[in-house]
Design a protein around this motif. Structure first.
Motif, mmCIF file in Angstrom:
data_model
loop_
_atom_site.group_PDB
_atom_site.id
_atom_site.type_symbol
_atom_site.label_atom_id
_atom_site.label_comp_id
_atom_site.label_asym_id
_atom_site.label_seq_id
_atom_site.Cartn_x
_atom_site.Cartn_y
_atom_site.Cartn_z
ATOM 1 N N UNK A 169 10.942 -2.550 -16.504
ATOM 2 C CA UNK A 169 11.814 -1.568 -15.678
ATOM 3 C C UNK A 169 11.710 -0.266 -16.043
ATOM 4 N N UNK A 170 10.565 0.271 -16.362
ATOM 5 C CA UNK A 170 10.270 1.823 -16.647
ATOM 6 C C UNK A 170 11.069 2.214 -17.806
ATOM 7 N N UNK A 189 1.441 4.055 -14.968
ATOM 8 C CA UNK A 189 2.615 4.317 -14.290
ATOM 9 C C UNK A 189 2.298 4.361 -12.569
ATOM 10 N N UNK A 190 3.014 2.999 -12.116
ATOM 11 C CA UNK A 190 2.756 2.780 -10.602
ATOM 12 C C UNK A 190 3.423 3.873 -9.853
ATOM 13 N N UNK A 191 2.755 4.712 -8.977
ATOM 14 C CA UNK A 191 3.390 5.389 -8.147
ATOM 15 C C UNK A 191 4.708 4.786 -7.278
ATOM 16 N N UNK A 192 5.682 5.590 -7.108
ATOM 17 C CA UNK A 192 6.697 5.177 -6.320
ATOM 18 C C UNK A 192 6.193 4.838 -4.845
ATOM 19 N N UNK A 193 6.822 3.733 -4.471
ATOM 20 C CA UNK A 193 6.413 3.290 -3.089
ATOM 21 C C UNK A 193 4.947 3.076 -3.013
ATOM 22 N N UNK A 217 3.643 -2.664 -4.572
ATOM 23 C CA UNK A 217 3.125 -2.751 -5.988
ATOM 24 C C UNK A 217 4.181 -2.520 -6.785
ATOM 25 N N UNK A 218 5.222 -1.578 -6.574
ATOM 26 C CA UNK A 218 6.273 -1.316 -7.427
ATOM 27 C C UNK A 218 7.211 -2.300 -7.638
ATOM 28 N N UNK A 219 7.317 -3.022 -6.326
ATOM 29 C CA UNK A 219 8.247 -4.298 -6.590
ATOM 30 C C UNK A 219 7.581 -5.400 -7.156
ATOM 31 N N UNK A 254 -6.751 -2.503 -7.951
ATOM 32 C CA UNK A 254 -6.799 -1.511 -6.770
ATOM 33 C C UNK A 254 -6.103 -0.043 -7.243
ATOM 34 N N UNK A 255 -4.891 -0.390 -7.988
ATOM 35 C CA UNK A 255 -4.133 0.665 -8.414
ATOM 36 C C UNK A 255 -4.911 1.581 -9.490
#
Length: 860
Positions: A235-236, A261-265, A282-284, A330-331
């Motif tokens: 949950x960050x 840190x996965x970028x927002x959106x 990715x975020x969800x 990929x991220x």
């Protein structure tokens, strides 16, 4: 390990950021936790020298310039940090699909190489080999990379096993762990310095951060999300933590991981070569995922992404179970501004029960297939077809043909079913393409493995035995192990102790006819008198060689000179036939059972020749382990068996058989006459017929025992048909466009048996299976005898004498030269009920009238 105060001093002196301090702390703690064992020991701040590029650097070994040897605060203060990022991504600024293909196979050394992994390696190897042909002298290649991130399960023994299996399959790599390479080392356990450089870059750029969540906190987080119906993900909590709090936690020595840190959106989209467009939110989907564990060891997806980018991999072909890994990889690649390779995720291989292939389905490891006698080229051929085809019906490919034909664009999305029978068939086709001499070397390995040969057996005697074993089974073997097990069966003797213990219904029925007993008695008498021909010890391979000493591959062909054992045996049996007044199956079946103990098998003289080698005083065969039963021992057992045969089965009952056949024929003729009398008067076509008699044709009842596709003709089937003779007939037919091989095996059919043997595109064909067809030949079906018809019996036609001398079929050369069948063919038809007829008269067997599903058709 350093004290917290010393640790703090080092980091402040080196002017490290909070995030970089976290990375160093993880590294230091890794050495303490693992007590300097294995590759994690590289995290220790104890004095060490980093390995060269050739040897590689273990996990956790940070850039040598990041740490100096900490022996005093003065030396620590003098340490400097090189902030330059010198990692190269060879494909940066290029389109991977336009580059010479660099493919990789990346096994984990945690077990054997199994079917799925072997297929993955093969597909990558095929693309790389094609690329090397299309881009000569450029960077195309097949890279073997060992992904040994699983510390607990990875072993050197497993790695060596996988490499040995790949070598056996012939999948040679251009770069790998056993050689130097510009983009090596090729074991992840030796690339620690590289991973730490990349991790530091991500931390310095704020793309990665330390997370101090405990295991209990993470489990509580997961349980809460599941209760709320939310997909579990991090949950960050520490994503944007206060730097001072982070610093405090590190000073307290609290364990932590490094997270991405996965970028927002963020959304990751790939154009999968097999599955088309695949995308993830990715975020969800994953949340901020771990890059480095709390012990400093990098996780699998981080290593894979870095390795693919730094090795210049253009396309990743792998199993669909890795599809979800593509999101994280990929991220990471995007964050590093490194080009992504093209992806192709192949469907799983399933067992016959449509569940994922596993040990419960039988052999799945490459080494087991090798031990079971499969050829590497056949394995390659079959594995290629598990999810790919070239758009034709072709199923047999050489290695070079696969390199030329293979393309990822024809890999299918649907799962493949592993079919052991299909693999065996493909293996048999590759065996047929090899010479006896080539196969013999592989058969010897199987004979050694099964303990058939004495340990260390070599020399002329051993070579003769292996050659004979191979030649004997060449046409029937599906694996090289079949030749060895066939030899064991041939050298044994399966005749039961007594008549009442015969369980084979066919054998028991044959004995009850009455021919077996007198033939067995004649064999015993001839053996005891020394007149029964025996294999010549001076010429043991006579049955297996042409007069010009060329090997014989066809089982229905026997070699030897005019004075050799095979010819002497044939002459002796011909005289025995005249003496006892018996021929055909009534002679050959009893002979085979008496001499070999079996009702079917390869040529008797070839079997007896192998037995002769095994029975010799200087034999190289372990006779006790194999259970060799010599000819002398067989005659003693045969003698004892004959004493148990009831009196009523000791003489043939030919009169009763003839009476029954005549009665059936007469009844059929009377029925035909009655039908004719009831119908309006018509002209009998026989009155105006002036062609050759139907008795010229030797049409017999047969049973198809085996069917396979002709390797060089897409319309031909090759069949083995039992006609009650000493050996099954081999017949080629053009039935492939009309029937399936599976439906043909076991069928009762009619065979025109007196056609001269000839080769059809290299296949020796002797006879023709009769079929009915409609007028435009778009439908073709078998002409079938009644189910109770006897294999080998001759088909008759009412109104013609098949018993007398004039009823004998024409010789094979006369049928061909005078085109007898062509003259009779227009009169061979099926009536309105589908029954085959000649001049309005039905085809008959002892069990009744023959039939077909085609009404008003032709028979040919």
């Amino acid at each position: 390990a350093l004290s917290h105060s010393t640790w703090k001093s080092v980091c402040e002196t080196m002017r490290l950021s909070t995030a970089a301090m976290a990375l160093v702390a993880v590294a230091t703690r890794g050495g303490v936790l693992r007590k300097n064992r294995g590759f994690v020991a590289a995290f220790s701040t104890a004095p060490r020298t980093f390995a060269t590029k050739k040897a590689g650097v273990p996990f956790g070994a940070l850039n040598g310039r990041l740490f100096a040897t900490v022996e005093s605060d003065t030396e620590a203060s003098a340490a400097a940090v090189d902030d330059d990022f010198d990692v190269v991504f060879p494909l940066q600024g290029k389109r991977s699909e336009e580059c010479p293909p660099r493919m990789r196979f990346a096994p984990s050394p945690t077990g054997s190489l199994h079917v799925g992994g072997a297929r993955t390696a093969l597909y990558n190897w095929l693309v790389a080999k094609k690329g090397q042909l299309d881009f000569p002298g450029e960077d195309a290649g097949f890279v073997l990379r060992v992904e040994d991130t699983d510390l607990a399960r990875s072993t050197k023994e497993s790695e060596e096993s996988v490499l040995a299996d790949l070598r056996w399959l012939g999948l040679a790599w251009d770069e790998g762990p056993d050689m130097e390479g510009e983009r090596g080392p090729y074991r992840q356990s030796e690339r620690g310095e590289l991973y730490q450089k990349v991790a530091k870059k991500l931390i310095d750029e704020g793309i990665a951060y330390p997370c101090f969540c405990t295991k209990e906190e993470l489990e509580e987080m997961k349980a809460k999300q599941e209760a709320e119906g939310i997909p579990p993900r991090y949950d960050g909590t520490w994503r944007d933590a206060d730097p001072e709090l982070v610093k405090q936690k590190m000073e307290e020595g609290v364990p932590y991981t490094i997270r991405f840190k996965v970028p927002a959106g963020a959304r990751v989209v790939i154009d999968d070569a097999v599955r088309g467009t695949v995308s993830w939110d990715a975020e969800s989907t994953v949340g901020d995922f771990i890059l480095l564990r709390s012990n400093g060891v990098p996780v699998y997806n981080f290593c894979v992404a870095v390795d693919d980018a730094t090795m210049g991999i253009t396309t990743v072909i792998r199993a669909e179970e890795h599809l979800t890994n593509t999101l994280r990889q990929g991220l990471i690649l995007d964050a590093l501004n490194a080009p992504r390779p093209r992806y192709a995720h192949c469907s799983l291989i399933l067992g016959s029960d449509t569940k994922k292939l596993s040990k419960r389905h039988g052999a799945t490891s490459c080494n087991q297939f090798r031990l079971d006698g499969f050829l590497p080229d056949a394995m390659i051929n079959y594995l290629a077809l598990l999810g790919w085809n070239d758009g034709t019906d072709n199923e047999i490919f050489t290695r070079d043909e696969l390199v030329d034909a293979f393309g990822v664009d024809r890999v299918v999305k649907s799962p493949s079913i592993f079919d052991m029978d299909k693999l065996k068939w493909i293996n048999s086709q590759h065996l047929k393409m090899m010479s006896i001499e080539e196969v013999a070397e592989l058969v010897k390995e199987q004979m050694d493995s099964l303990g058939i040969l004495e340990e260390g057996a070599d020399g002329v005697g051993a070579r003769n035995v292996v050659f004979a074993t191979t030649a004997l089974a060449k046409q029937m073997m599906e694996t090289t192990q079949d030749a060895a097990t066939n030899a064991q069966a041939v050298l044994g003797y399966g005749l039961p102790e007594s008549f009442d213990k015969v369980v084979d219904a066919e054998a028991k029925s044959m004995i009850q006819v009455g021919h077996f007993f007198p033939i067995a008695q004649a064999l015993i008498k001839d053996f005891e008198s020394g007149s029964l021909p025996q294999p010549d010890p001076a010429d043991p391979l006579a049955p297996f060689l042409e007069d010009i000493n060329q090997p014989i591959e066809e089982d229905n062909k026997v070699g030897g000179t005019a004075y050799s054992y095979p010819k002497a045996y044939k002459v002796h049996m011909k005289n025995l036939s005249k003496e006892l007044g018996v021929k055909g199956k009534n002679l050959f079946h009893p002979l085979r059972l008496a001499l070999t103990g079996e009702m079917s098998g390869q040529d008797v003289t070839k079997q007896m020749a192998l037995l002769g080698m095994a029975s010799a005083e200087d034999t190289c065969i372990d006779t006790e382990k194999v259970g060799v039963v010599s000819t002398e021992q067989r005659m003693e057992r045969l003698k004892a068996f004959c004493e148990t045969i009831p009196e009523e089965f000791r003489a043939p009952k030919t009169k009763e058989d003839k009476t029954k056949a005549k009665a059936d024929a007469k009844a059929a003729e009377e029925a035909a006459q009655a039908n004719a009398a009831a119908a309006p008067a018509v002209v009998d076509p026989l009155d105006t017929y002036d062609g050759p008699p139907i008795t010229a044709l030797d049409i017999r009842v047969g049973r198809i025992t085996k069917v396979w596709e002709h390797p060089e003709a897409d319309k031909l089937f090759c069949e083995e048909v039992d006609l009650g003779e000493d050996e099954p007939r081999q017949i080629a037919s053009g039935l492939r466009p009309y029937m399936n091989a599976e439906d043909m095996e076991g069928r009762m059919v009619l065979v025109l048996a007196n056609l001269k043997a000839r080769k059809m595109l290299g296949f020796p064909s002797h006879g023709m299976v009769l079929c009915a067809s409609n007028e435009d030949h778009t439908e073709v079906k078998f002409v079938s005898p009644p189910v109770d018809a006897k294999v080998g019996e001759r088909v008759t036609v009412p109104g013609f004498d098949f018993e007398g001398e004039e009823g004998n079929p024409f010789a094979e050369n006369k049928i061909g030269k005078k085109k007898i069948f062509e003259k009779l063919a227009p009169h061979l038809v099926t009536n309105e009920f589908g029954s085959p007829e000649f001049l309005g008269r039905p085809f008959l067997t002892s069990a009744g009238v023959c039939t077909s599903p085609i009404e008003g058709g032709n028979v040919a």
